[in-house]
Design a protein around this motif. Structure first.
Motif, mmCIF file in Angstrom:
data_model
loop_
_atom_site.group_PDB
_atom_site.id
_atom_site.type_symbol
_atom_site.label_atom_id
_atom_site.label_comp_id
_atom_site.label_asym_id
_atom_site.label_seq_id
_atom_site.Cartn_x
_atom_site.Cartn_y
_atom_site.Cartn_z
ATOM 1 N N ASN A 72 12.326 10.967 21.960
ATOM 2 C CA ASN A 72 12.260 11.357 20.541
ATOM 3 C C ASN A 72 11.958 12.855 20.400
ATOM 4 O OD1 ASN A 72 12.460 10.900 17.779
ATOM 5 N ND2 ASN A 72 10.260 10.527 17.545
ATOM 6 N N THR A 73 12.677 13.655 21.180
ATOM 7 C CA THR A 73 12.526 15.108 21.126
ATOM 8 C C THR A 73 13.883 15.738 20.801
ATOM 9 O OG1 THR A 73 12.861 15.184 23.531
ATOM 10 C CG2 THR A 73 10.591 15.218 22.729
ATOM 11 N N GLY A 74 13.896 17.058 20.710
ATOM 12 C CA GLY A 74 15.140 17.750 20.404
ATOM 13 C C GLY A 74 15.528 17.640 18.936
ATOM 14 N N SER A 75 14.542 17.600 18.056
ATOM 15 C CA SER A 75 14.829 17.432 16.631
ATOM 16 C C SER A 75 14.925 18.753 15.868
ATOM 17 C CB SER A 75 13.743 16.556 15.992
ATOM 18 O OG SER A 75 12.462 17.129 16.190
ATOM 19 N N GLN A 76 14.723 19.876 16.554
ATOM 20 C CA GLN A 76 14.802 21.173 15.875
ATOM 21 C C GLN A 76 16.213 21.407 15.343
ATOM 22 O OE1 GLN A 76 13.468 24.507 18.227
ATOM 23 N NE2 GLN A 76 14.439 26.021 16.882
ATOM 24 N N ARG A 77 16.280 21.949 14.124
ATOM 25 C CA ARG A 77 17.579 22.210 13.494
ATOM 26 C C ARG A 77 17.830 23.713 13.379
ATOM 27 N NH1 ARG A 77 19.812 17.588 11.332
ATOM 28 N NH2 ARG A 77 18.376 15.822 11.165
ATOM 29 N N PHE A 78 19.072 24.032 13.179
ATOM 30 C CA PHE A 78 19.497 25.429 13.070
ATOM 31 C C PHE A 78 18.992 26.054 11.772
ATOM 32 C CE2 PHE A 78 22.924 28.246 11.367
ATOM 33 C CZ PHE A 78 22.676 29.332 12.190
ATOM 34 N N ILE A 79 18.453 27.259 11.908
ATOM 35 C CA ILE A 79 18.035 28.047 10.741
ATOM 36 C C ILE A 79 18.788 29.373 10.800
ATOM 37 C CG2 ILE A 79 16.106 29.241 9.632
ATOM 38 C CD1 ILE A 79 14.251 27.128 10.796
ATOM 39 N N SER A 80 19.417 29.733 9.696
ATOM 40 C CA SER A 80 20.254 30.939 9.680
ATOM 41 C C SER A 80 19.528 32.106 9.018
ATOM 42 C CB SER A 80 21.560 30.675 8.932
ATOM 43 O OG SER A 80 21.296 30.282 7.599
ATOM 44 N N ALA A 81 19.895 33.318 9.464
ATOM 45 C CA ALA A 81 19.345 34.535 8.872
ATOM 46 C C ALA A 81 20.277 35.107 7.807
ATOM 47 C CB ALA A 81 19.114 35.585 9.962
ATOM 48 N N ASN A 82 21.532 34.673 7.825
ATOM 49 C CA ASN A 82 22.502 35.132 6.832
ATOM 50 C C ASN A 82 23.582 34.084 6.672
ATOM 51 O OD1 ASN A 82 24.706 35.728 8.869
ATOM 52 N ND2 ASN A 82 23.075 37.096 9.601
ATOM 53 N N GLU A 83 24.315 34.172 5.575
ATOM 54 C CA GLU A 83 25.379 33.218 5.299
ATOM 55 C C GLU A 83 26.702 33.958 5.127
ATOM 56 O OE1 GLU A 83 24.628 30.196 5.675
ATOM 57 O OE2 GLU A 83 22.449 30.375 5.576
ATOM 58 N N PRO A 84 27.822 33.364 5.547
ATOM 59 C CA PRO A 84 29.117 34.021 5.394
ATOM 60 C C PRO A 84 29.542 34.087 3.928
ATOM 61 C CG PRO A 84 29.411 31.780 6.177
ATOM 62 C CD PRO A 84 27.931 32.035 6.184
ATOM 63 N N GLU A 85 30.372 35.066 3.634
ATOM 64 C CA GLU A 85 30.840 35.215 2.255
ATOM 65 C C GLU A 85 31.823 34.119 1.878
ATOM 66 O OE1 GLU A 85 32.409 39.085 1.675
ATOM 67 O OE2 GLU A 85 30.520 40.127 2.155
ATOM 68 N N MET A 86 32.647 33.671 2.826
ATOM 69 C CA MET A 86 33.659 32.653 2.520
ATOM 70 C C MET A 86 33.066 31.266 2.745
ATOM 71 S SD MET A 86 36.995 34.453 4.253
ATOM 72 C CE MET A 86 38.060 33.156 3.648
ATOM 73 N N PRO A 87 33.153 30.377 1.776
ATOM 74 C CA PRO A 87 32.482 29.069 1.859
ATOM 75 C C PRO A 87 32.994 28.179 2.990
ATOM 76 C CG PRO A 87 33.953 29.156 -0.047
ATOM 77 C CD PRO A 87 33.853 30.554 0.476
ATOM 78 N N ALA A 88 34.255 28.329 3.392
ATOM 79 C CA ALA A 88 34.811 27.461 4.433
ATOM 80 C C ALA A 88 34.613 28.027 5.830
ATOM 81 C CB ALA A 88 36.300 27.226 4.183
ATOM 82 N N SER A 89 33.955 29.179 5.935
ATOM 83 C CA SER A 89 33.852 29.869 7.223
ATOM 84 C C SER A 89 32.625 29.417 8.011
ATOM 85 C CB SER A 89 33.772 31.384 6.987
ATOM 86 O OG SER A 89 33.549 32.057 8.198
#
Length: 374
Positions: free
Chosen positions: A221-238
């Motif tokens: 029951n380990t490995g539950s860390q999720r991705f956290i982003s510092a920025n987001e792309p301008e295009m929604p599908a990217s």
């Protein structure tokens, strides 16, 4: 006891996983550890993986075991193959021990074949290292160079390929051996009725490692860390490069932590592909039973094929046995000794069982059927 006539250090430096090698008289005065009748008897058993391959003009037919009748196959052009003979035939274990200059975690199994004249397997490529040792009889082996070969009949699900130009063409007689690394095409044909031994060594694939890591994370029951982003792309599908690498960095972080990869590797690499012949007692051993047996001179013997692994630099004091983890609060020298020895002498078992913890461990091994008293 089988003694290999080979400079193992030179072999590891010059040939291991690099190039094939013919080793004439690899074993002097070689004696087959198993007879054809005994092999046929093993092939009758449901627990063992066995098959008969029939050579035909246009290819090969495979009949999966258990195999009980052989008259139907005639006098030539077929061979019987039985996997993991070392698990079920104690006399063959000492032959495997001659190859322990390769680490135990790599060892796969001892496959034994009985072949009539003309019997064999077509040209094929294996993804593992193999030593082909000749017992009674003679077989001719051809080995080709590494390269791109077309699968036979266009079937990508088979190891069979179209034929090849040989770089080795040799007849093996009793005691001779051929080493073939992964990726080299080869084929064998029986000249006179023969017993042959295939000692195979594997390493895990990327698929197996990823599957092992996933199982470990779920079990713990380990490995539950999720991705956290510092920025987001301008295009929604990217899905940006930063996000792609950031997500994959989560895996890199896991694989950099010994608490994850050490346990995963220990469990994965101590497992067997083939069923073990467990020596489970009819009734669990007690401390009194063990004490009585040791007082009469009993030693502790590991069953054939059981993998006992310790990890160099392990963050914990433990052994990995048949895919399981066993915590032991003893020094590294004792852990290493237990892992390296196929048989523990009476004196050594008496010394180890001087502590209650080691007594419990030995009883666990006996009651699981991983070891037996002899």
């Amino acid at each position: 006891m089988y003694k290999l006539n080979l400079n193992t250090q030179n072999f590891l430096t010059q040939h291991w996983q690099k190039s094939p090698l013919v080793i004439k008289n690899a074993f002097t005065d070689f004696v087959d550890p198993i007879s054809a009748d005994e092999l046929a008897g093993l092939a009758c058993e449901e627990e063992l993986s066995s098959r008969v391959i029939i050579t035909k003009e246009d290819g090969w037919d495979i009949i999966q075991g258990p195999i009980e009748e052989y008259d139907q196959f005639g006098d030539d052009n077929w061979q019987l193959l039985v996997q993991a003979v070392n698990h079920w035939h104690p006399d063959s274990v000492s032959l495997v021990e001659a190859f322990r200059f390769i680490p135990d975690w790599r060892f796969d199994d001892l496959m034994v074949s009985f072949a009539t004249p003309g019997g064999g397997v077509g040209p094929h490529i294996d993804n593992y290292d193999v030593f082909l040792l000749q017992g009674e009889g003679t077989r001719r082996w051809k080995v080709g160079a590494r390269g791109n070969y077309s699968p036979r009949g266009g079937d990508t699900h088979t190891a069979l390929i179209d034929d090849f130009e040989p770089i080795i063409d040799v007849v093996l007689e009793k005691g001779d051996m051929l080493y073939i690394p992964p990726g080299y095409p080869h084929r064998g044909e029986t000249i006179t009725t023969a017993l042959s031994y295939s000692i195979g060594f594997r390493a895990p694939s990327q698929q197996e490692l990823m599957s092992g890591l996933a199982d470990h994370l779920l079990d713990t029951n380990t490995g539950s860390q999720r991705f956290i982003s510092a920025n987001e792309p301008e295009m929604p599908a990217s899905l940006s490069i930063d996000h792609q690498t950031g997500i994959l960095d989560l895996l890199k972080d896991l694989l950099a932590q010994p608490k994850h990869y050490q346990q995963m590797l220990g469990q994965l690499l101590s497992q067997n592909r083939f069923e073990l012949d467990l020596c489970e007692p009819e009734q669990d051993y007690s401390t009194e039973d063990l004490t009585s047996a040791l007082s009469e001179g009993a030693q502790l013997v590991r069953i054939g094929g059981l993998k006992v692994i310790c990890l160099e630099g392990d963050t914990q004091s433990r052994l990995f046995i048949n895919g399981e983890e066993f915590q032991l609060n003893i020094d590294q020298d004792k852990l290493t000794y237990i892992a390296n020895q196929m048989n523990l002498t009476n004196d050594k078992v008496l010394e180890l069982t001087g502590s209650a913890e080691m007594t419990r461990f030995v009883l666990t091994m006996l009651n699981l059927g991983y070891y037996y008293l002899a």
